[in-house]
Design an enzyme around this catalytic site. Sequence first.
Site, PDB file in Angstrom:
ATOM      1  N   GLU A 170      -4.561 -30.578 -47.705  1.00 50.68           N
ATOM      2  CA  GLU A 170      -4.316 -30.919 -49.114  1.00 50.68           C
ATOM      3  C   GLU A 170      -2.887 -31.437 -49.174  1.00 50.68           C
ATOM      4  OE1 GLU A 170      -6.636 -30.677 -51.400  1.00 50.68           O
ATOM      5  OE2 GLU A 170      -8.124 -29.469 -50.339  1.00 50.68           O
ATOM      6  N   CYS A 175       1.201 -31.124 -57.063  1.00 49.87           N
ATOM      7  CA  CYS A 175       0.627 -32.245 -56.305  1.00 49.87           C
ATOM      8  C   CYS A 175      -0.128 -33.169 -57.244  1.00 49.87           C
ATOM      9  CB  CYS A 175      -0.271 -31.731 -55.206  1.00 49.87           C
ATOM     10  SG  CYS A 175      -1.540 -30.597 -55.794  1.00 49.87           S
TER      11      CYS A 175
HETATM   12  P1  NAD Z   1       5.948 -29.197 -46.272  1.00 50.89           P
HETATM   13  O1  NAD Z   1       4.984 -30.100 -45.585  1.00 50.89           O
HETATM   14  O2  NAD Z   1       7.389 -29.397 -46.014  1.00 50.89           O
HETATM   15  O3  NAD Z   1       5.667 -27.666 -45.872  1.00 50.89           O
HETATM   16  C1  NAD Z   1       4.407 -27.080 -46.094  1.00 50.89           C
HETATM   17  C2  NAD Z   1       4.261 -25.896 -45.154  1.00 50.89           C
HETATM   18  O4  NAD Z   1       4.199 -26.365 -43.800  1.00 50.89           O
HETATM   19  C3  NAD Z   1       5.419 -24.895 -45.202  1.00 50.89           C
HETATM   20  O5  NAD Z   1       4.898 -23.597 -45.136  1.00 50.89           O
HETATM   21  C4  NAD Z   1       6.197 -25.223 -43.942  1.00 50.89           C
HETATM   22  O6  NAD Z   1       6.951 -24.160 -43.417  1.00 50.89           O
HETATM   23  C5  NAD Z   1       5.073 -25.589 -42.989  1.00 50.89           C
HETATM   24  N1  NAD Z   1       5.474 -26.392 -41.836  1.00 50.89           N
HETATM   25  C6  NAD Z   1       6.571 -27.198 -41.710  1.00 50.89           C
HETATM   26  N2  NAD Z   1       6.568 -27.774 -40.492  1.00 50.89           N
HETATM   27  C7  NAD Z   1       5.458 -27.349 -39.855  1.00 50.89           C
HETATM   28  C8  NAD Z   1       4.898 -27.601 -38.563  1.00 50.89           C
HETATM   29  N3  NAD Z   1       5.478 -28.424 -37.693  1.00 50.89           N
HETATM   30  N4  NAD Z   1       3.736 -26.990 -38.231  1.00 50.89           N
HETATM   31  C9  NAD Z   1       3.117 -26.162 -39.110  1.00 50.89           C
HETATM   32  N5  NAD Z   1       3.607 -25.872 -40.340  1.00 50.89           N
HETATM   33  C10 NAD Z   1       4.755 -26.466 -40.708  1.00 50.89           C
HETATM   34  O7  NAD Z   1       5.608 -29.267 -47.808  1.00 50.89           O
HETATM   35  P2  NAD Z   1       6.401 -28.588 -49.014  1.00 50.89           P
HETATM   36  O8  NAD Z   1       7.693 -29.318 -49.196  1.00 50.89           O
HETATM   37  O9  NAD Z   1       6.428 -27.120 -48.831  1.00 50.89           O
HETATM   38  O10 NAD Z   1       5.424 -28.892 -50.249  1.00 50.89           O
HETATM   39  C11 NAD Z   1       5.478 -30.051 -51.009  1.00 50.89           C
HETATM   40  C12 NAD Z   1       4.344 -30.978 -50.629  1.00 50.89           C
HETATM   41  O11 NAD Z   1       3.096 -30.300 -50.757  1.00 50.89           O
HETATM   42  C13 NAD Z   1       4.235 -32.188 -51.535  1.00 50.89           C
HETATM   43  O12 NAD Z   1       4.002 -33.336 -50.764  1.00 50.89           O
HETATM   44  C14 NAD Z   1       3.011 -31.885 -52.389  1.00 50.89           C
HETATM   45  O13 NAD Z   1       2.341 -32.997 -52.904  1.00 50.89           O
HETATM   46  C15 NAD Z   1       2.160 -31.138 -51.421  1.00 50.89           C
HETATM   47  N6  NAD Z   1       1.167 -30.347 -52.134  1.00 50.89           N
HETATM   48  C16 NAD Z   1      -0.145 -30.714 -52.071  1.00 50.89           C
HETATM   49  C17 NAD Z   1      -1.104 -29.998 -52.789  1.00 50.89           C
HETATM   50  C18 NAD Z   1      -2.569 -30.371 -52.763  1.00 50.89           C
HETATM   51  O14 NAD Z   1      -3.394 -29.560 -53.167  1.00 50.89           O
HETATM   52  N7  NAD Z   1      -2.942 -31.568 -52.345  1.00 50.89           N
HETATM   53  C19 NAD Z   1      -0.705 -28.904 -53.552  1.00 50.89           C
HETATM   54  C20 NAD Z   1       0.646 -28.582 -53.598  1.00 50.89           C
HETATM   55  C21 NAD Z   1       1.574 -29.290 -52.873  1.00 50.89           C
END
Ligand code: NAD
Length: 525
Positions: free
Chosen positions: A256, A290
Site C-alpha cells: 500500500e 495516503c
Molecule cells: P517509509 O517507506 O519511509 O517507511 C515505511 C516503513 O518501512 C517504516 O516502518 C520504515 O521503518 C520501514 N522501512 C524503511 N526502510 C526499509 C527497508 N529497507 N526494508 C523494510 N522496511 C523498511 O514510509 P513513511 O514515510 O513511514 O510513510 C509515508 C508513506 O506511506 C507515504 O508515501 C504514504 O503515501 C504512504 N502510505 C500509504 C498508505 C496506503 O494505504 N496506500 C497509507 C499510509 C501511508
Amino acid sequence: MESATQPEATTATATDGLSAADSEPQTFAVHRPVDGSVIETVAIAAPADVAEAVAGVRAAQPAWDAIGFAGRRRWLESLRDWILANQDRIDELMQQETGKVRADAGLEAFYCIDAINFWCDQGPKFLADEVITPHSALLRSKRHKVIFRPYGVVGIISPWNFPVILSLGDALPALMAGNAVVIKPSELTPLTLMEIVRGWREDVGAPDVLALVNGMGETGGALVDEVDYLQFTGSERTGKVVMKRAADTLTPVSLELGGKDPLIVTRDADLERAANATAFGGLLNTGQICISIERVYVEEPVYDEFIAKLKGKVEELRQGTDDVPYTAEVGAMTSPAQVEIVSDQVEDARAAGARILTGGKRKEGPGDWYEPTLIADADHSMKVMREETFGPVIPVMKVRDIEEAVALANDSPYGLGSSVFAGDAEEGERIARRIEAGHCNVNDVLVNYNVLGLPMGGWKNSGIGVRHGAQGIRRFCHTEALTIPRTPQAKSEPIWFPYTPRKRGFIRRLYTFINARGLRKRLGR
Ligand code: NAD
C-alpha cells in the site's frame, strides 16, 4: 530539550567493560512533533531478535488456527473491549508521538473497534469454503471446493501517519484468518502500538500470536526474510526495496504505497459542499494521509467562486495542539523530513507563478509545524501537482472542461484514490468510471475507507493488492483446491495408464461430443 530530527540509532552506554556494541542493544529516540522533545528511547531489534520474535509466534500459531473463528473472535472482542476501556490513554499517547489534534488521534481507536466487529462478523463468511460446480459434466461426479488456509506468520511493516490503523488494522484480518502476526511499526511512532500489543499480551492475556519488533530498515528487512506473507504500507521507494527483498524467499507481498489523489469540481457541483469536502479531505490529519486530496481541478466557470469559498474554509481552521474539548483542526506534522518536502514543493510552486492564498510557511518556534496552505493557479509543471506532498497543502488548477480534468487527473504515476463533485450523482458516476484509481468518491471524500466491505488499494505506483473487503482477508490465506468423491470409486479411471487404442479412441470421441457444437461435428462427421 532535544531538537526533532529523524531518529538516529545510538548505542546505549556499556557498563560491564564490553564494548557498547557488543553488550547493549542499539536504540532510537521517539520525539513529540509539537516541540521536538524526547518521549522515550526504544531498543532496536537486531535480525536475530526478529527471528526469535517470529519463531515465538510461529510456535503459537497452530493452536490459534485450531480454535477456529469462534475462539479467535472471543480474543479479538476482548481486545476491542480493552481498547474501549483505555481509549483516552491511547488517544493521549497517540497525540504525543504524532502531533495529531485530539479528534484525529481518536480516529485510530474508532477504526479498530469498528474493524474488529467487521472482521469478526464477515471474516468467517469471506473465508467459508467455496463450492465449485465444474464446467464440464465429466467432472461432476465429485465435490469440488476451494478452502482458505492461513499462511502462518504475517509480517506487517507500517508508516507513521496512522500508526495503529495501518498496523493493527491489517493485523486484525490476518489474525481472524488464523495467522500469527509480527509488526514493525515506523521508528517515528511505535509507542501507541507497543502499548496495545502489551495490552493484548498482559491485560487481555491473549495467546502469543501478536508481537512487535522495533527498528528501521534493517529490522524491516529481517522481518521480510522471516515471515510467510508481508504486508507493507509506506513509500513507493521503500515498497520497491521490500518487494525485491521478498523475491529472495518468494514471499508474497501486498504493498500500500503513495498517492496523489485528484478531486474534480464540475460547473454544476454544489460549491459549498465541494469546498468543505476539499478542506477536510486535503487537511485532515494535517494532510498526511495516503488518500488525502492532493490536487484539485475546477471547471473554469466556477473556479473563482470555488477558490474564494475554499480560502475562507482554510483560513478558519485552527492549528495547534489540543485536548478534550476539541479546539484545533490541524496539528503538527509527524515527520521532520516531510516538512522539508512540503516546504520545497510550495516554494517551487511559488517560483513558478502559483498564488499562495493562505499559509505557505512553517510556523515559528520549536516542533514540526507547517501552516494549512491553499495554492491557486497551479499547473502540472509544478512539483506540488506531480509529486506526493503528504502535508497540509491544497493546490488548485483551473480546467476548460471535464475532458481536460479527467486527462489531468489520470496524468499521474499514482492511482490510489480520487473524488468527483458533480451536479448529480449520475454525472459524477460517469466521470468516476473514467478515473484511473483504486477508488472514487462521488460528491464525497475519504469515505470509502470506512466502508470495510469495499476493497481499498492502489493502481499504478500506488501499490499491489488491497486491504478491506473479501480480498482484504483472503490475501492472508493460501487457497487449497479439494476434489472429493461423491460415490464409491472404481479401481482405475479411463484416462489412467495403460493407454490403449480403445480407451484413447473412446476418450477422443467423448471430448469431441461434449465440446464440438452442432450434431454432425459432435459425432465427428
Ligand atoms: P517509509 O517507506 O519511509 O517507511 C515505511 C516503513 O518501512 C517504516 O516502518 C520504515 O521503518 C520501514 N522501512 C524503511 N526502510 C526499509 C527497508 N529497507 N526494508 C523494510 N522496511 C523498511 O514510509 P513513511 O514515510 O513511514 O510513510 C509515508 C508513506 O506511506 C507515504 O508515501 C504514504 O503515501 C504512504 N502510505 C500509504 C498508505 C496506503 O494505504 N496506500 C497509507 C499510509 C501511508
